[in-house]
Design a protein around this motif. Structure first.
Motif, PDB file in Angstrom:
ATOM      1  N   GLU A 274     -33.690  -8.379  23.443  1.00  0.00           N
ATOM      2  CA  GLU A 274     -32.836  -8.517  24.628  1.00  0.00           C
ATOM      3  C   GLU A 274     -32.265  -9.930  24.738  1.00  0.00           C
ATOM      4  O   GLU A 274     -31.108 -10.108  25.120  1.00  0.00           O
ATOM      5  N   GLY A 275     -33.100 -10.913  24.395  1.00  0.00           N
ATOM      6  CA  GLY A 275     -32.607 -12.286  24.425  1.00  0.00           C
ATOM      7  C   GLY A 275     -31.432 -12.449  23.482  1.00  0.00           C
ATOM      8  O   GLY A 275     -30.396 -13.029  23.822  1.00  0.00           O
ATOM      9  N   ALA A 276     -31.583 -11.896  22.269  1.00  0.00           N
ATOM     10  CA  ALA A 276     -30.515 -12.011  21.268  1.00  0.00           C
ATOM     11  C   ALA A 276     -29.265 -11.267  21.741  1.00  0.00           C
ATOM     12  O   ALA A 276     -28.132 -11.744  21.545  1.00  0.00           O
ATOM     13  N   ARG A 277     -29.442 -10.110  22.366  1.00  0.00           N
ATOM     14  CA  ARG A 277     -28.269  -9.359  22.830  1.00  0.00           C
ATOM     15  C   ARG A 277     -27.611 -10.041  24.021  1.00  0.00           C
ATOM     16  O   ARG A 277     -26.380 -10.050  24.148  1.00  0.00           O
ATOM     17  N   ALA A 278     -28.428 -10.623  24.897  1.00  0.00           N
ATOM     18  CA  ALA A 278     -27.858 -11.348  26.043  1.00  0.00           C
ATOM     19  C   ALA A 278     -26.978 -12.485  25.531  1.00  0.00           C
ATOM     20  O   ALA A 278     -25.941 -12.800  26.125  1.00  0.00           O
ATOM     21  N   ALA A 279     -27.394 -13.081  24.394  1.00  0.00           N
ATOM     22  CA  ALA A 279     -26.628 -14.200  23.829  1.00  0.00           C
ATOM     23  C   ALA A 279     -25.186 -13.785  23.547  1.00  0.00           C
ATOM     24  O   ALA A 279     -24.249 -14.557  23.770  1.00  0.00           O
ATOM     25  N   ARG A 280     -25.018 -12.555  23.064  1.00  0.00           N
ATOM     26  CA  ARG A 280     -23.652 -12.078  22.778  1.00  0.00           C
ATOM     27  C   ARG A 280     -22.803 -12.104  24.040  1.00  0.00           C
ATOM     28  O   ARG A 280     -21.662 -12.540  24.037  1.00  0.00           O
ATOM     29  N   ALA A 281     -23.382 -11.606  25.135  1.00  0.00           N
ATOM     30  CA  ALA A 281     -22.638 -11.557  26.396  1.00  0.00           C
ATOM     31  C   ALA A 281     -22.389 -12.965  26.935  1.00  0.00           C
ATOM     32  O   ALA A 281     -21.337 -13.241  27.520  1.00  0.00           O
ATOM     33  N   VAL A 282     -23.347 -13.861  26.699  1.00  0.00           N
ATOM     34  CA  VAL A 282     -23.159 -15.253  27.137  1.00  0.00           C
ATOM     35  C   VAL A 282     -21.962 -15.863  26.397  1.00  0.00           C
ATOM     36  O   VAL A 282     -21.116 -16.541  26.994  1.00  0.00           O
ATOM     37  N   LEU A 283     -21.879 -15.584  25.089  1.00  0.00           N
ATOM     38  CA  LEU A 283     -20.751 -16.119  24.297  1.00  0.00           C
ATOM     39  C   LEU A 283     -19.426 -15.599  24.840  1.00  0.00           C
ATOM     40  O   LEU A 283     -18.453 -16.354  24.964  1.00  0.00           O
ATOM     41  N   ASP A 284     -19.377 -14.311  25.184  1.00  0.00           N
ATOM     42  CA  ASP A 284     -18.152 -13.749  25.771  1.00  0.00           C
ATOM     43  C   ASP A 284     -17.813 -14.467  27.072  1.00  0.00           C
ATOM     44  O   ASP A 284     -16.664 -14.786  27.354  1.00  0.00           O
ATOM     45  N   HIS A 285     -18.842 -14.716  27.875  1.00  0.00           N
ATOM     46  CA  HIS A 285     -18.634 -15.407  29.161  1.00  0.00           C
ATOM     47  C   HIS A 285     -18.072 -16.812  28.929  1.00  0.00           C
ATOM     48  O   HIS A 285     -17.119 -17.232  29.592  1.00  0.00           O
ATOM     49  N   LEU A 286     -18.656 -17.519  27.945  1.00  0.00           N
ATOM     50  CA  LEU A 286     -18.176 -18.884  27.660  1.00  0.00           C
ATOM     51  C   LEU A 286     -16.734 -18.852  27.159  1.00  0.00           C
ATOM     52  O   LEU A 286     -15.971 -19.793  27.363  1.00  0.00           O
ATOM     53  N   ALA A 287     -16.395 -17.727  26.510  1.00  0.00           N
ATOM     54  CA  ALA A 287     -15.019 -17.610  25.984  1.00  0.00           C
ATOM     55  C   ALA A 287     -14.044 -17.140  27.063  1.00  0.00           C
ATOM     56  O   ALA A 287     -12.866 -16.914  26.769  1.00  0.00           O
ATOM     57  N   GLY A 288     -14.539 -16.946  28.291  1.00  0.00           N
ATOM     58  CA  GLY A 288     -13.630 -16.641  29.402  1.00  0.00           C
ATOM     59  C   GLY A 288     -13.627 -15.203  29.875  1.00  0.00           C
ATOM     60  O   GLY A 288     -12.798 -14.831  30.721  1.00  0.00           O
ATOM     61  N   ALA A 289     -14.548 -14.359  29.358  1.00  0.00           N
ATOM     62  CA  ALA A 289     -14.587 -12.963  29.820  1.00  0.00           C
ATOM     63  C   ALA A 289     -14.902 -12.937  31.315  1.00  0.00           C
ATOM     64  O   ALA A 289     -15.754 -13.703  31.776  1.00  0.00           O
ATOM     65  N   PRO A 290     -14.222 -12.069  32.083  1.00  0.00           N
ATOM     66  CA  PRO A 290     -14.477 -12.040  33.534  1.00  0.00           C
ATOM     67  C   PRO A 290     -15.870 -11.493  33.842  1.00  0.00           C
ATOM     68  O   PRO A 290     -16.400 -10.678  33.080  1.00  0.00           O
ATOM     69  N   TRP A 291     -16.450 -11.956  34.933  1.00  0.00           N
ATOM     70  CA  TRP A 291     -17.773 -11.451  35.350  1.00  0.00           C
ATOM     71  C   TRP A 291     -17.589 -10.058  35.936  1.00  0.00           C
ATOM     72  O   TRP A 291     -16.693  -9.834  36.739  1.00  0.00           O
ATOM     73  N   PRO A 292     -18.400  -9.081  35.530  1.00  0.00           N
ATOM     74  CA  PRO A 292     -18.175  -7.722  36.035  1.00  0.00           C
ATOM     75  C   PRO A 292     -18.528  -7.580  37.513  1.00  0.00           C
ATOM     76  O   PRO A 292     -19.347  -8.340  38.034  1.00  0.00           O
ATOM     77  N   ASP A 293     -17.902  -6.606  38.164  1.00  0.00           N
ATOM     78  CA  ASP A 293     -18.281  -6.253  39.529  1.00  0.00           C
ATOM     79  C   ASP A 293     -19.725  -5.769  39.517  1.00  0.00           C
ATOM     80  O   ASP A 293     -20.253  -5.457  38.448  1.00  0.00           O
ATOM     81  N   PRO A 294     -20.360  -5.646  40.702  1.00  0.00           N
ATOM     82  CA  PRO A 294     -21.784  -5.267  40.712  1.00  0.00           C
ATOM     83  C   PRO A 294     -22.077  -3.966  39.969  1.00  0.00           C
ATOM     84  O   PRO A 294     -23.161  -3.773  39.427  1.00  0.00           O
ATOM     85  N   GLY A 295     -21.101  -3.050  39.905  1.00  0.00           N
ATOM     86  CA  GLY A 295     -21.309  -1.815  39.148  1.00  0.00           C
ATOM     87  C   GLY A 295     -22.071  -0.773  39.951  1.00  0.00           C
ATOM     88  O   GLY A 295     -22.345  -0.951  41.140  1.00  0.00           O
ATOM     89  N   VAL A 296     -22.406   0.317  39.270  1.00  0.00           N
ATOM     90  CA  VAL A 296     -23.084   1.443  39.923  1.00  0.00           C
ATOM     91  C   VAL A 296     -24.585   1.323  39.662  1.00  0.00           C
ATOM     92  O   VAL A 296     -25.005   1.261  38.504  1.00  0.00           O
ATOM     93  N   PRO A 297     -25.402   1.310  40.735  1.00  0.00           N
ATOM     94  CA  PRO A 297     -26.854   1.216  40.518  1.00  0.00           C
ATOM     95  C   PRO A 297     -27.406   2.476  39.853  1.00  0.00           C
ATOM     96  O   PRO A 297     -26.917   3.575  40.102  1.00  0.00           O
TER      97      PRO A 297
END
Ligand SMILES: Cc1cc2nc3c(=O)[nH]c(=O)nc-3n(C[C@H](O)[C@H](O)[C@H](O)COP(=O)(O)OP(=O)(O)OC[C@H]3O[C@@H](n4cnc5c(N)ncnc54)[C@H](O)[C@@H]3O)c2cc1C
Length: 410
Positions: free
Chosen positions: A303-326
């Protein structure tokens, strides 16, 4: 007011999840990646879990060895590990964390924060066990730390409360420390069956396993002198001992998440997160046992390694998602993770736990009364203390404007 220091990614917690995230981020060129660890050494729980059972099936490792490999990988990739430093709170404005360490208090501003603070066992007080307050009462984590890190003497006779994998690890640690294990005591009537029984018979032959039994009182002044046990038929007995170890019953170490106002999931009691480990607070990700106490170390690292992918997208400017559906669960299911559905953040699968074996081994996924998916869980026999997986193939059928998704067994 302390000066504000800037990093690109701040990872809180140097267990498998935090170290794997840091290694992946540093290797991918995420800039300055810093990991904070409140303990004097990195490694998290495996550091003081001297038994084997870490690593992979083909390459089993002891906990300390596994912790060392993850630490070396993070350092080799270029992450900075700062030990003896505790993340205390959040300061205003974006992901800004206040810390204290050997150099005193600090404020660190990051472009992204990964929370990987792990989980803890609920201690005796939280389990509302009546009786006196003598010495000789601990959790598995405290026991392992005392034996494997500090070489402390534990006691001569111990009772272990619980009968799951971690309870057997506690029994092993006690034996390694020269302490006689008087009994394992569990309320679970089924602890005599299946994997637990085979494991107990193989590894701890000779230790009585008391099922359908509850520790109702701790006895003794100064030092523990025994525990009172009540059996299902109402009989009670006192087991003389000078040590009792409360095992299992984990909760995510979510204090920092709570202080940051992150939405917590009612099932896991960790931060609510989607399949890319976004929490409800922009710039803040979560991974590992903080999201679901407790899964194997390789799950946390993955999970840590996969979270890293999303962190990289965030650093590259990907928008933060809405809260989404619980995504919620119905009894006897206890929790599910990830527990938010957001567009573009589909996980490989969800992990679930059940409190008791469900009457029928079928999982149903509904939204607003509409059946989205129906499947058998993996593995088919759903037992407490065993992870179930559920495919995420139904995500594209979720109505983003609809009500919560509910996973049930009927
Ligand atoms: C007794 C026991 C035996 C286990 N045996 C096995 C096994 O045999 N095989 C297996 O695969 N898994 C095993 N596990 C599970 C495995 O250890 C966990 O899944 C794994 O350690 C989770 O990793 P993590 O990074 O999420 O959390 P952790 O390993 O708990 O690491 C979290 C880290 O965050 C730090 N931290 C927390 N808050 C702060 C803060 N505010 N500031 C700074 N640092 C902070 C903590 O000090 C800790 O080092 C066992 C677990 C236990 C408890």
């Amino acid at each position: 007011m302390t000066a504000v220091r800037h990093v690109d990614v701040l990872v809180v917690g140097a267990g498998p999840a935090g170290l794997a995230a840091a290694a992946r981020l540093a290797a991918a060129g995420a800039g300055r990646v810093e990991v904070l660890e409140r303990e004097p050494e990195p490694g998290g729980v495996p550091r003081h879990s001297a038994h084997g059972g870490f690593g992979t099936l083909t390459r089993p490792l002891t906990g300390p060895r596994y912790a060392r490999l993850l630490t070396e990988a993070a350092e080799r990739a270029g992450a900075t590990l700062r030990t003896g430093v505790t993340a205390l709170d959040w300061a205003r404005g974006g992901p800004v964390v206040t810390t204290v360490g050997p150099g005193g208090p600090e404020t660190v501003r990051a472009r992204a924060v990964v929370l990987a603070t792990g989980a803890r066992e609920r201690p005796r007080a939280a389990r509302l066990v009546p009786g006196t307050r003598p010495a000789g009462v601990c959790t598995t984590g405290e026991l392992q730390r005392a034996v494997h890190l500090f070489g402390q003497h534990i006691g001569t006779r111990a009772v272990v409360v619980g009968a799951e994998d971690v309870s057997y690890a506690a029994a092993g640690t006690l034996r390694a420390a020269g302490t006689e294990v008087v009994a394992l005591v569990t309320e679970d009537p089924r602890a005599h069956t299946g994997r637990a029984r085979a494991q107990a018979a193989r590894l701890y032959h000779g230790i009585p396993l008391l099922t359908s039994a509850t520790v109702t009182e701790l006895l003794g002044h100064g030092r523990l002198s025994g525990v009172r046990v009540r059996h299902r038929d109402g009989r009670t007995a006192v087991l003389p001992c000078d040590t009792v170890v409360f095992t299992g019953d984990f909760v995510p170490d979510h204090e920092l998440a709570r202080r940051g106002g992150l939405v917590l999931d009612p099932g896991t009691r960790g931060p609510a997160a989607d399949g890319a480990w976004h929490t409800s607070r922009p710039g803040v990700f979560a991974a590992g046992d903080l999201l679901h106490a407790v899964e194997p170390a390789r799950t946390a690292a993955l999970e840590g390694a996969r979270a890293a992918r999303a962190v990289l997208d965030h650093l590259a400017g990907a928008p933060w998602p809405d809260p989404g559906v619980p995504v919620l669960v119905s009894a006897p299911l206890r929790w599910i993770t990830p527990n938010r559905v957001t567009p573009g953040a589909r996980p490989d699968h969800h992990l679930l736990r059940t409190g008791t074996p469900p009457p029928r081994p079928v999982l149903y996924v509904h939204q607003d009364g509409r059946l989205l998916h129906r499947t058998r869980p993996v593995p088919r026999v759903a037992l407490p203390h065993r992870t179930l997986t559920l495919t995420a193939r139904w995500h594209d059928r979720v109505d983003p404007g609809g009500g919560p998704v509910r996973v049930s067994t009927g």
